[in-house]
Design a protein around this motif. Structure first.
Motif, PDB file in Angstrom:
ATOM      1  N   PRO B   8     -61.069  98.048  57.926  1.00 24.29           N
ATOM      2  CA  PRO B   8     -61.788  97.632  56.412  1.00 24.29           C
ATOM      3  C   PRO B   8     -60.879  97.101  55.364  1.00 24.29           C
ATOM      4  CG  PRO B   8     -62.581  99.541  56.832  1.00 24.29           C
ATOM      5  CD  PRO B   8     -61.721  99.363  57.997  1.00 24.29           C
ATOM      6  N   LYS B   9     -60.961  95.877  55.024  1.00 25.58           N
ATOM      7  CA  LYS B   9     -59.989  95.566  53.950  1.00 25.58           C
ATOM      8  C   LYS B   9     -60.475  96.139  52.450  1.00 25.58           C
ATOM      9  CE  LYS B   9     -56.693  92.201  52.389  1.00 25.58           C
ATOM     10  NZ  LYS B   9     -56.535  90.868  52.152  1.00 25.58           N
ATOM     11  N   ILE B  10     -60.007  96.882  51.676  1.00 22.31           N
ATOM     12  CA  ILE B  10     -60.442  97.162  50.517  1.00 22.31           C
ATOM     13  C   ILE B  10     -59.662  96.427  49.322  1.00 22.31           C
ATOM     14  CG2 ILE B  10     -61.240  98.946  48.805  1.00 22.31           C
ATOM     15  CD1 ILE B  10     -61.616 100.640  51.127  1.00 22.31           C
ATOM     16  N   ASN B  11     -60.160  95.783  48.317  1.00 26.42           N
ATOM     17  CA  ASN B  11     -59.017  95.182  47.476  1.00 26.42           C
ATOM     18  C   ASN B  11     -59.187  95.989  46.253  1.00 26.42           C
ATOM     19  OD1 ASN B  11     -57.961  92.908  48.838  1.00 26.42           O
ATOM     20  ND2 ASN B  11     -60.118  91.816  48.907  1.00 26.42           N
ATOM     21  N   PHE B  12     -58.313  96.191  45.849  1.00 19.38           N
ATOM     22  CA  PHE B  12     -58.214  96.908  44.272  1.00 19.38           C
ATOM     23  C   PHE B  12     -57.716  96.080  43.266  1.00 19.38           C
ATOM     24  CE2 PHE B  12     -57.523 100.547  47.495  1.00 19.38           C
ATOM     25  CZ  PHE B  12     -58.340 101.291  47.328  1.00 19.38           C
ATOM     26  N   THR B  13     -58.084  96.106  42.291  1.00 10.55           N
ATOM     27  CA  THR B  13     -57.517  95.362  41.116  1.00 10.55           C
ATOM     28  C   THR B  13     -57.180  96.407  40.022  1.00 10.55           C
ATOM     29  OG1 THR B  13     -59.237  93.890  41.470  1.00 10.55           O
ATOM     30  CG2 THR B  13     -58.137  93.478  39.467  1.00 10.55           C
ATOM     31  N   GLU B  14     -55.948  96.205  39.580  1.00  9.50           N
ATOM     32  CA  GLU B  14     -55.660  97.275  38.648  1.00  9.50           C
ATOM     33  C   GLU B  14     -56.228  96.914  37.115  1.00  9.50           C
ATOM     34  OE1 GLU B  14     -51.325  98.282  37.951  1.00  9.50           O
ATOM     35  OE2 GLU B  14     -51.796  97.430  36.011  1.00  9.50           O
ATOM     36  N   VAL B  15     -56.948  97.809  36.729  1.00  6.36           N
ATOM     37  CA  VAL B  15     -57.472  97.738  35.604  1.00  6.36           C
ATOM     38  C   VAL B  15     -56.696  97.877  34.474  1.00  6.36           C
ATOM     39  CG1 VAL B  15     -59.681  98.116  34.144  1.00  6.36           C
ATOM     40  CG2 VAL B  15     -59.761  98.438  36.541  1.00  6.36           C
ATOM     41  N   PHE B  16     -55.933  99.105  34.367  1.00  7.57           N
ATOM     42  CA  PHE B  16     -55.007  99.425  33.435  1.00  7.57           C
ATOM     43  C   PHE B  16     -53.932 100.503  33.813  1.00  7.57           C
ATOM     44  CE2 PHE B  16     -53.925 101.536  29.475  1.00  7.57           C
ATOM     45  CZ  PHE B  16     -53.333 100.791  28.732  1.00  7.57           C
ATOM     46  N   PHE B 103     -61.124 101.181  29.537  1.00  5.78           N
ATOM     47  CA  PHE B 103     -62.331 100.812  28.663  1.00  5.78           C
ATOM     48  C   PHE B 103     -62.232  99.480  28.065  1.00  5.78           C
ATOM     49  CE2 PHE B 103     -63.987 104.734  30.454  1.00  5.78           C
ATOM     50  CZ  PHE B 103     -65.267 104.320  30.989  1.00  5.78           C
ATOM     51  N   THR B 104     -61.115  99.383  27.306  1.00  7.77           N
ATOM     52  CA  THR B 104     -60.874  98.252  26.428  1.00  7.77           C
ATOM     53  C   THR B 104     -60.741  96.842  27.533  1.00  7.77           C
ATOM     54  OG1 THR B 104     -59.597  99.252  25.056  1.00  7.77           O
ATOM     55  CG2 THR B 104     -59.350  97.103  25.035  1.00  7.77           C
ATOM     56  N   MET B 105     -60.192  97.050  28.507  1.00 10.73           N
ATOM     57  CA  MET B 105     -60.178  95.910  29.682  1.00 10.73           C
ATOM     58  C   MET B 105     -61.527  95.584  30.384  1.00 10.73           C
ATOM     59  SD  MET B 105     -57.029  95.220  29.323  1.00 10.73           S
ATOM     60  CE  MET B 105     -56.905  93.792  30.622  1.00 10.73           C
TER      61      MET B 105
END
Ligand SMILES: [Fe+2]
Ligand SMILES: [Fe+2]
Lengths: 176, 121
Positions: B8-16, B103-105
């Motif tokens: 299963p492909k899990i996509n991560f997005t870097e928040v900060f 939290f700012t992002m």
């Protein structure tokens, strides 16, 4: 990137904090009125004691209304701890002066929340607050009328006894 | 016959991220992964807020001025959460920096969503 926090909760963290402060303020009001009821009862002002018992209950309802709203919107409502409640008053009049001061400060803090909501365009909370602004009209009116009795009737002779009798009859019935 | 495994492909997005750590968001799982102090830990919405509260509550200035010889360690324990951090004062400062940025992002992302949705709706 999804806006997960928005999915979970309608309130911004600032508005949530302000609402929790208001929950505390209403709880504080309720405790103050309860204390005023005690003082009036101890000093023989039975009608005023009843009046403040009723006010204390109303403030508790206000507290719960906000408490439930925060939860309904996905936020975290915080049960406040209340301390520093005045037990003794210097005079019958002082009780009513404090009551009006308290109501004014509640109106002010509600205005502060509404201003924040306006800035964030949180129209949902703004609409929710409308009920409270209506309520404050009545609350300030009653507190002001009660204090005016001290001028109209005067405290001399059986004055205070008269004032006490009239406090329970104060009602706000504006249709506007 | 060879079987193909579908991961299963899990996509991560870097928040900060800072040079000390990073926070990623998984849209499909609706949660965040915090890479800090040598471990990768998963936080859901409630727990992320509890972590934020726990870290923000620490009075860093007070700790710095405090000259008692007690250990310079803080245990950040979060109710009903599998993770717990044992951090030095310096790490707490770094963690706070990471959370503040995150939290700012997230707030910024929210503003973009809020504006976009109202136009397209
Ligand atoms: Fe109230
Ligand atoms: Fe009130």
């Amino acid at each position: 990137m999804k806006d997960i926090i928005r999915v979970k909760c309608l309130l911004s963290s600032d508005v949530e904090t302000l609402l929790n402060q208001q929950i505390k303020k209403e709880a504080h009001s309720s405790a103050i009125y309860l204390s005023m009821a005690s003082w009036c009862n101890r000093n023989g002002y039975d009608f005023s004691a009843d009046y403040f018992f009723k006010q204390a209950e109303e403030e508790r309802e206000h507290q719960l209304k906000i408490y439930k709203y925060v939860l309904d919107m996905g936020g975290t409502s915080i049960s406040p701890d209340i301390t520093n409640i005045k037990l003794e008053y210097n005079s019958f009049r002082e009780v009513f002066e404090d009551a009006l001061d308290q109501e004014i400060s509640v109106t002010q803090s509600l205005k502060n929340i509404a201003a924040r909501c306006q800035k964030e365009q949180d129209f949902v909370t703004l609409e929710f607050l409308n009920w409270f602004f209506r309520e404050q009209r009545e609350e300030e009116y009653k507190a002001r009328r009660a204090l005016e009795l001290f001028e109209v009737i005067g405290e001399e002779g059986t004055g205070r006894w008269q004032i006490d009798k009239h406090v329970g009859q104060i009602a706000y019935n504006s249709e506007a | 016959m060879q079987q193909t495994l579908t991961v299963p492909k899990i996509n991560f997005t870097e928040v900060f991220s800072t040079k000390n750590g990073a926070i990623y968001q998984s849209d499909s799982e609706g949660c965040w992964y915090i890479d800090f102090a040598g471990k990768l830990a998963r936080f859901d919405y409630r727990n992320l807020l509890k972590l934020k509260k726990a870290v923000y509550q620490i009075d860093i200035e007070d700790r710095l001025l405090n000259s008692t010889k007690s250990a310079d360690l803080e245990i950040i324990f979060i109710c009903a959460c599998d993770h717990c951090y044992v951090l030095s004062l310096l790490q707490i400062i770094k963690m706070k920096e990471l959370l503040q940025g995150t939290f700012t992002m997230l707030e910024l992302n929210h503003i973009i969503f809020d504006r976009l949705h109202r136009i397209t709706a």
